[in-house]
Design an enzyme around this catalytic site. Structure first.
Site, PDB file in Angstrom:
ATOM      1  N   ARG A 138      -0.301  11.935  -8.584  1.00 43.93           N
ATOM      2  CA  ARG A 138      -0.293  10.572  -9.096  1.00 43.93           C
ATOM      3  C   ARG A 138      -1.742  10.144  -9.329  1.00 43.93           C
ATOM      4  O   ARG A 138      -2.676  10.758  -8.815  1.00 43.93           O
ATOM      5  CB  ARG A 138       0.370   9.634  -8.091  1.00 43.93           C
ATOM      6  CG  ARG A 138       1.857   9.846  -7.943  1.00 43.93           C
ATOM      7  CD  ARG A 138       2.399   9.167  -6.700  1.00 43.93           C
ATOM      8  NE  ARG A 138       2.124   7.738  -6.663  1.00 43.93           N
ATOM      9  CZ  ARG A 138       2.241   6.980  -5.582  1.00 43.93           C
ATOM     10  NH1 ARG A 138       2.610   7.520  -4.423  1.00 43.93           N
ATOM     11  NH2 ARG A 138       1.994   5.682  -5.638  1.00 43.93           N
TER      12      ARG A 138
ATOM     13  N   LYS B 255       5.483  10.886   2.950  1.00 44.36           N
ATOM     14  CA  LYS B 255       6.425   9.794   3.208  1.00 44.36           C
ATOM     15  C   LYS B 255       7.090   9.303   1.922  1.00 44.36           C
ATOM     16  O   LYS B 255       8.079   8.574   1.977  1.00 44.36           O
ATOM     17  CB  LYS B 255       5.747   8.636   3.936  1.00 44.36           C
ATOM     18  CG  LYS B 255       4.768   7.823   3.127  1.00 44.36           C
ATOM     19  CD  LYS B 255       4.276   6.635   3.941  1.00 44.36           C
ATOM     20  CE  LYS B 255       3.377   5.727   3.107  1.00 44.36           C
ATOM     21  NZ  LYS B 255       2.960   4.529   3.852  1.00 44.36           N
ATOM     22  N   ASP B 256       6.558   9.701   0.764  1.00 44.74           N
ATOM     23  CA  ASP B 256       7.152   9.322  -0.516  1.00 44.74           C
ATOM     24  C   ASP B 256       8.120  10.376  -1.055  1.00 44.74           C
ATOM     25  O   ASP B 256       8.730  10.166  -2.104  1.00 44.74           O
ATOM     26  CB  ASP B 256       6.049   9.089  -1.565  1.00 44.74           C
ATOM     27  CG  ASP B 256       5.202   7.877  -1.261  1.00 44.74           C
ATOM     28  OD1 ASP B 256       5.722   6.932  -0.644  1.00 44.74           O
ATOM     29  OD2 ASP B 256       4.009   7.869  -1.636  1.00 44.74           O
TER      30      ASP B 256
ATOM     31  N   ARG C 227      10.935  -0.946   6.674  1.00 46.13           N
ATOM     32  CA  ARG C 227      10.648  -0.492   8.033  1.00 46.13           C
ATOM     33  C   ARG C 227       9.688  -1.459   8.731  1.00 46.13           C
ATOM     34  O   ARG C 227       9.931  -1.892   9.867  1.00 46.13           O
ATOM     35  CB  ARG C 227      10.025   0.919   7.993  1.00 46.13           C
ATOM     36  CG  ARG C 227       9.474   1.389   9.339  1.00 46.13           C
ATOM     37  CD  ARG C 227       8.679   2.677   9.170  1.00 46.13           C
ATOM     38  NE  ARG C 227       7.497   2.505   8.338  1.00 46.13           N
ATOM     39  CZ  ARG C 227       6.317   2.085   8.780  1.00 46.13           C
ATOM     40  NH1 ARG C 227       6.152   1.759  10.045  1.00 46.13           N
ATOM     41  NH2 ARG C 227       5.291   1.982   7.955  1.00 46.13           N
ATOM     42  N   ARG C 228       8.602  -1.798   8.046  1.00 51.10           N
ATOM     43  CA  ARG C 228       7.650  -2.741   8.638  1.00 51.10           C
ATOM     44  C   ARG C 228       8.271  -4.130   8.772  1.00 51.10           C
ATOM     45  O   ARG C 228       8.099  -4.802   9.782  1.00 51.10           O
ATOM     46  CB  ARG C 228       6.382  -2.796   7.773  1.00 51.10           C
ATOM     47  CG  ARG C 228       5.540  -1.530   7.849  1.00 51.10           C
ATOM     48  CD  ARG C 228       4.372  -1.567   6.887  1.00 51.10           C
ATOM     49  NE  ARG C 228       3.538  -0.365   6.997  1.00 51.10           N
ATOM     50  CZ  ARG C 228       2.948   0.227   5.980  1.00 51.10           C
ATOM     51  NH1 ARG C 228       3.119  -0.244   4.743  1.00 51.10           N
ATOM     52  NH2 ARG C 228       2.200   1.299   6.161  1.00 51.10           N
TER      53      ARG C 228
ATOM     54  N   ARG D 133       3.341  -4.902  -3.533  1.00 49.99           N
ATOM     55  CA  ARG D 133       3.149  -3.528  -3.967  1.00 49.99           C
ATOM     56  C   ARG D 133       1.872  -3.373  -4.756  1.00 49.99           C
ATOM     57  O   ARG D 133       1.199  -4.326  -5.084  1.00 49.99           O
ATOM     58  CB  ARG D 133       4.368  -3.070  -4.782  1.00 49.99           C
ATOM     59  CG  ARG D 133       5.652  -3.022  -3.949  1.00 49.99           C
ATOM     60  CD  ARG D 133       6.778  -2.336  -4.704  1.00 49.99           C
ATOM     61  NE  ARG D 133       6.346  -1.038  -5.214  1.00 49.99           N
ATOM     62  CZ  ARG D 133       6.592  -0.597  -6.443  1.00 49.99           C
ATOM     63  NH1 ARG D 133       7.277  -1.362  -7.291  1.00 49.99           N
ATOM     64  NH2 ARG D 133       6.185   0.579  -6.818  1.00 49.99           N
TER      65      ARG D 133
ATOM     66  N   ASN E  48      -1.639  -0.359  -5.423  1.00 43.03           N
ATOM     67  CA  ASN E  48      -2.465   0.529  -4.613  1.00 43.03           C
ATOM     68  C   ASN E  48      -3.234  -0.268  -3.558  1.00 43.03           C
ATOM     69  O   ASN E  48      -3.176  -1.503  -3.521  1.00 43.03           O
ATOM     70  CB  ASN E  48      -3.409   1.364  -5.502  1.00 43.03           C
ATOM     71  CG  ASN E  48      -4.364   0.497  -6.323  1.00 43.03           C
ATOM     72  OD1 ASN E  48      -4.884  -0.499  -5.843  1.00 43.03           O
ATOM     73  ND2 ASN E  48      -4.605   0.885  -7.570  1.00 43.03           N
TER      74      ASN E  48
ATOM     75  N   GLN F 115      -6.350  -0.953  -3.119  1.00 45.07           N
ATOM     76  CA  GLN F 115      -7.333  -1.903  -3.644  1.00 45.07           C
ATOM     77  C   GLN F 115      -6.666  -3.177  -4.164  1.00 45.07           C
ATOM     78  O   GLN F 115      -7.166  -4.287  -3.949  1.00 45.07           O
ATOM     79  CB  GLN F 115      -8.151  -1.242  -4.767  1.00 45.07           C
ATOM     80  CG  GLN F 115      -9.104  -0.162  -4.298  1.00 45.07           C
ATOM     81  CD  GLN F 115      -8.427   1.175  -4.016  1.00 45.07           C
ATOM     82  OE1 GLN F 115      -7.221   1.335  -4.178  1.00 45.07           O
ATOM     83  NE2 GLN F 115      -9.204   2.167  -3.611  1.00 45.07           N
TER      84      GLN F 115
ATOM     85  N   ARG G 114      -3.773  -4.467  -3.195  1.00 45.47           N
ATOM     86  CA  ARG G 114      -3.247  -5.250  -2.078  1.00 45.47           C
ATOM     87  C   ARG G 114      -4.363  -6.006  -1.358  1.00 45.47           C
ATOM     88  O   ARG G 114      -4.194  -7.165  -0.973  1.00 45.47           O
ATOM     89  CB  ARG G 114      -2.510  -4.326  -1.094  1.00 45.47           C
ATOM     90  CG  ARG G 114      -1.293  -3.654  -1.714  1.00 45.47           C
ATOM     91  CD  ARG G 114      -0.517  -2.884  -0.671  1.00 45.47           C
ATOM     92  NE  ARG G 114       0.251  -1.802  -1.286  1.00 45.47           N
ATOM     93  CZ  ARG G 114       1.129  -1.050  -0.648  1.00 45.47           C
ATOM     94  NH1 ARG G 114       1.353  -1.253   0.637  1.00 45.47           N
ATOM     95  NH2 ARG G 114       1.789  -0.089  -1.262  1.00 45.47           N
TER      96      ARG G 114
ATOM     97  N   CYS H 187      15.060   4.177   0.681  1.00 48.46           N
ATOM     98  CA  CYS H 187      14.264   2.953   0.751  1.00 48.46           C
ATOM     99  C   CYS H 187      15.095   1.712   1.046  1.00 48.46           C
ATOM    100  O   CYS H 187      14.554   0.631   1.240  1.00 48.46           O
ATOM    101  CB  CYS H 187      13.492   2.752  -0.557  1.00 48.46           C
ATOM    102  SG  CYS H 187      12.030   3.789  -0.679  1.00 48.46           S
TER     103      CYS H 187
END
Length: 374
Positions: free
Chosen positions: A70, A146-147, A194-195, A212, A214, A216, A218, A305
């Site tokens: 990615r 995790k993805d 989850r969080r 959502r 990346n 930077q 966020r 998800c």
């Protein structure tokens, strides 16, 4: 994903044939221009000619390893780390042009205004890479584990995990030192159920909103005051040398991390012996054992998800220790489980834990989650 791959592979067949033909023509032209005749090689000159042919082939055809990834800063950092390790392990890969990194945008990267549950789940971060791999556009794919869904496309394997980074989450906020210090009613930005479930289980007055993009992006939104706090994976910050942004590290007892968090996985075609040789040499066995255990747990729960699931395994003094949980998104119910055993039984331990927790929750629990996410 299967339909998409089938269509793409079919379309790529002609393109691949043309590319191979062009490469062969180029090799022939280079051979003529350099005085190398395209003919059977005499035994006495075989080694020297093979060396020249190898150089011509590499220049005219493709690098020895094409890494698919990615295009986010974190994903690229992971791809460059893979490149560094490959070069350290294999001298031939230190040659200029021996490794090529090919970045691509996934559907999950492009649709940022909706939660993952609304647009199809985690597979959206890997589908494009799967297609490119099976179409022979790349040789290996580097993933944040995790993805990666528990199902990977037929014809591919994921035999390698690099040594794992710190798996914990971190809390970031200009207004508080921890989740517990946030005033009631504060807004936390996170796209992770989850969080969310573990946050609301501790303080149901807090509001968790979709957040959502990346790392930077966020952090920029946090600084602009869009939310009061956010949570990120510690591993991502460490890999990008951005640890100065964290406010505090969240221990497992407060926030159990995601399955395979902090682990990098490398995928290739199952019949690509050269790529298998390269990536198998990089595999960190303790990480692979732990990740296999966690993913077996996730698979047993049919996790995606839409389901808040956490799971972590680690080897301590030769013993595998596993902890897992499944919860309702609003944190009103959390079911936990723990197991210990031999690292050799990692997959069985994870699967057994998942099956037991699934029975403990009951079918109505998961039916409720599916209905709520629909």
């Amino acid at each position: 994903v299967k339909d998409c791959i089938a269509d793409r592979v079919s379309a790529m067949a002609v393109k691949d044939a043309r590319r191979r033909t062009s490469a062969l023509c180029a090799m022939a032209l280079v051979g003529v221009a350099s005085g190398y005749a395209v003919q059977p090689v005499a035994h006495s000159t075989r080694a020297a000619t093979a060396s020249r042919a190898s150089a011509v082939s590499m220049a005219a055809d493709k690098p020895l390893v094409r890494i698919g990834t990615r295009g986010s800063p974190l994903a690229l950092a992971q791809a460059y780390e893979t490149e560094r390790l490959l070069k350290a392990a294999f001298p031939e890969l230190t040659e200029e042009g021996a490794i090529q990194i090919i970045a691509m945008k996934s559907t999950g990267d492009m649709i940022l205004d909706k939660a993952l549950t609304e647009i199809g789940g985690k597979g959206l971060f890997t589908k494009e890479l799967d297609v490119a791999l099976l179409a022979n556009e790349v040789d290996i794919c580097v993933h944040s584990m995790k993805d990666v869904p528990t199902w990977i496309p037929e014809g591919t394997v994921l035999p390698c995990n690099l040594e794992r980074e710190d798996t914990r989450d971190v809390f970031i906020s200009p207004k508080a030192k921890s989740i517990a210090d946030l005033p009631d009613g504060s807004v936390i930005g996170s796209a992770s159920l989850r969080r969310q479930s573990q946050i609301l289980a501790k303080n149901p007055t807090l509001k968790v909103v979709n957040f959502r993009g990346n790392v930077q992006t966020r952090l920029r939104k946090l600084n602009e005051g869009v939310v009061d706090a956010t949570l990120l994976a510690y591993a991502g910050l460490k890999r990008m040398d951005m640890e100065e942004h964290l406010t505090s590290i969240i221990e497992w007892d407060e926030m159990l991390p995601a399955v395979a968090q902090g682990a990098i996985g490398i995928q290739c075609r199952e019949d690509d012996e050269r790529s298998l040789k390269y990536i198998n040499a990089l595999c960190h066995k303790p990480t692979k054992i732990a990740v296999d255990c966690e993913r077996a747990f996730l698979s047993a729960l049919d996790g995606n998800c839409k389901t808040p699931i956490a799971g972590q395994a680690r080897i301590v003094d030769g013993e595998l220790i596993f902890r897992g949980l499944v919860a309702k998104p609003d944190g009103t119910e959390i079911f936990e489980i723990s197991r210990t055993g031999s690292p050799e039984d990692a997959v069985r331990i994870g699967d057994d834990a998942g099956q037991e927790l699934k029975a403990k929750c009951g079918p109505d629990f998961f039916a409720h989650l599916e209905a709520a996410a629909a």
